[in-house]
Write an enzyme that holds these catalytic residues in place. Sequence first.
Site, short mmCIF file in Angstrom:
data_model
loop_
_atom_site.label_atom_id
_atom_site.label_comp_id
_atom_site.label_asym_id
_atom_site.label_seq_id
_atom_site.Cartn_x
_atom_site.Cartn_y
_atom_site.Cartn_z
N THR A 128 -1.22 7.48 -0.43
CA THR A 128 -2.52 7.36 -1.10
C THR A 128 -3.33 6.15 -0.62
O THR A 128 -4.52 6.06 -0.89
CB THR A 128 -2.32 7.20 -2.62
OG1 THR A 128 -1.64 5.94 -2.83
CG2 THR A 128 -1.47 8.32 -3.20
N ASP B 122 5.65 -5.50 9.27
CA ASP B 122 6.73 -5.00 10.13
C ASP B 122 6.91 -5.89 11.36
O ASP B 122 8.04 -6.16 11.78
CB ASP B 122 6.43 -3.56 10.57
CG ASP B 122 6.73 -2.55 9.47
OD1 ASP B 122 7.29 -2.95 8.43
OD2 ASP B 122 6.39 -1.37 9.65
N ARG C 175 0.85 -1.19 0.00
CA ARG C 175 0.00 0.00 0.00
C ARG C 175 0.88 1.23 0.00
O ARG C 175 1.73 1.37 0.87
CB ARG C 175 -0.77 0.04 1.34
CG ARG C 175 -2.06 -0.52 1.34
CD ARG C 175 -2.88 -0.24 2.55
NE ARG C 175 -2.29 0.21 3.81
CZ ARG C 175 -3.01 0.53 4.85
NH1 ARG C 175 -4.32 0.48 4.79
NH2 ARG C 175 -2.46 0.91 5.97
N ASP D 176 1.13 -3.14 12.29
CA ASP D 176 1.60 -3.41 10.93
C ASP D 176 2.11 -4.86 10.87
O ASP D 176 3.17 -5.18 11.41
CB ASP D 176 2.72 -2.43 10.57
CG ASP D 176 3.09 -2.52 9.10
OD1 ASP D 176 3.39 -3.65 8.63
OD2 ASP D 176 3.07 -1.48 8.41
C1 PRP Z 1 -0.56 -4.70 4.57
C2 PRP Z 1 -1.34 -5.99 4.67
C3 PRP Z 1 -2.19 -5.94 3.43
C4 PRP Z 1 -2.50 -4.47 3.31
C5 PRP Z 1 -3.90 -4.24 3.81
O1 PRP Z 1 0.47 -4.79 3.67
O2 PRP Z 1 -0.52 -7.11 4.74
O3 PRP Z 1 -1.55 -6.42 2.27
O4 PRP Z 1 -1.57 -3.78 4.14
O5 PRP Z 1 -4.27 -2.92 3.62
P1 PRP Z 1 -5.44 -2.51 2.61
O6 PRP Z 1 -6.57 -3.45 2.85
O7 PRP Z 1 -5.75 -1.10 3.01
O8 PRP Z 1 -4.90 -2.60 1.22
P2 PRP Z 1 1.52 -3.60 3.46
O9 PRP Z 1 1.06 -2.67 2.39
O10 PRP Z 1 1.84 -2.98 4.77
O11 PRP Z 1 2.78 -4.35 2.85
P3 PRP Z 1 3.77 -5.38 3.60
O12 PRP Z 1 3.01 -6.66 3.82
O13 PRP Z 1 4.88 -5.55 2.63
O14 PRP Z 1 4.22 -4.76 4.89
N1 URA Z 2 -1.86 -3.19 7.13
C1 URA Z 2 -1.43 -3.67 8.33
O1 URA Z 2 -0.40 -4.36 8.40
N2 URA Z 2 -2.17 -3.38 9.42
C2 URA Z 2 -3.28 -2.65 9.37
O2 URA Z 2 -3.90 -2.42 10.42
C3 URA Z 2 -3.70 -2.15 8.13
C4 URA Z 2 -2.98 -2.45 7.02
#
Ligand code: PRP
Ligand code: URA
Length: 214
Positions: free
Chosen positions: A112, A207, A108, A204
Amino acid sequence: MNQRIGHNVHVSRHPLIQQKLTRARDRTTPRDEFRQLLAEIAALMVFELTREFETARVPVETPLEPTTGDTLAADITVVPILRAGLGMADGILHLIPQAHVGHLGIYRDEQTLQPVTYFKKLPHDIRNSSVIVVDPMLATGGSASHGLAVIKQAGARRIQFLCLVACPEGIARLAADHPDVPIYTAAIDRCLNDQGYILPGLGDAGDRLYGTGP
Ligand code: PRP
Ligand code: URA
């Protein structure tokens, strides 16, 4: 033990899943335990999700005589949305080691909140597979909706979406964009905050899994 909401949302209320989810939510839970919890919850949830999968009768020879048994009728493909979905895929592969695995790298954009795809590798024969898409968080629903569109474009027809924590906004988005895809979750939390994080959520997920947080 499972609660069905609307026609397409299933919430796992199993006490073992809920206890593990509570540990995963805890900010003091260390990374190694968090990783193990994600894998364990995913395995427990997939046990339920596969309950209605079709089986086929096959011949088998025991040490004593020929007989027949059951086997899964279709291949299974697990598609983790990177990065955090990988933590769930590991647990599922313990239960279904023969599953194919497709990878979808989506993050994400922090400003945005729109999904950005940076990697895609799906099995060629995904059309004939039962596809389980995994990502722990269903927040705005942007990543999941985009991921499901990519997987459908590749030809997949039977798809289920498995997450740990969802919220009303993400569920509404998936129900609108992909009404044919059932959602399996361990919790439906209250709402999103201004940064698009689920409240109360678990923070997160990527993370916490990989130690990349601030
Ligand atoms: C997180 C999570 C989803 C997304 C959810 O990933 O694992 O993929 O956010 O958010 P949304 O429903 O608003 O799209 P992130 O973008 O943090 O990437 P990562 O797994 O690489 O940390
Ligand atoms: N992605 C995450 O990892 N946690 C949240 O709460 C939302 C998006």
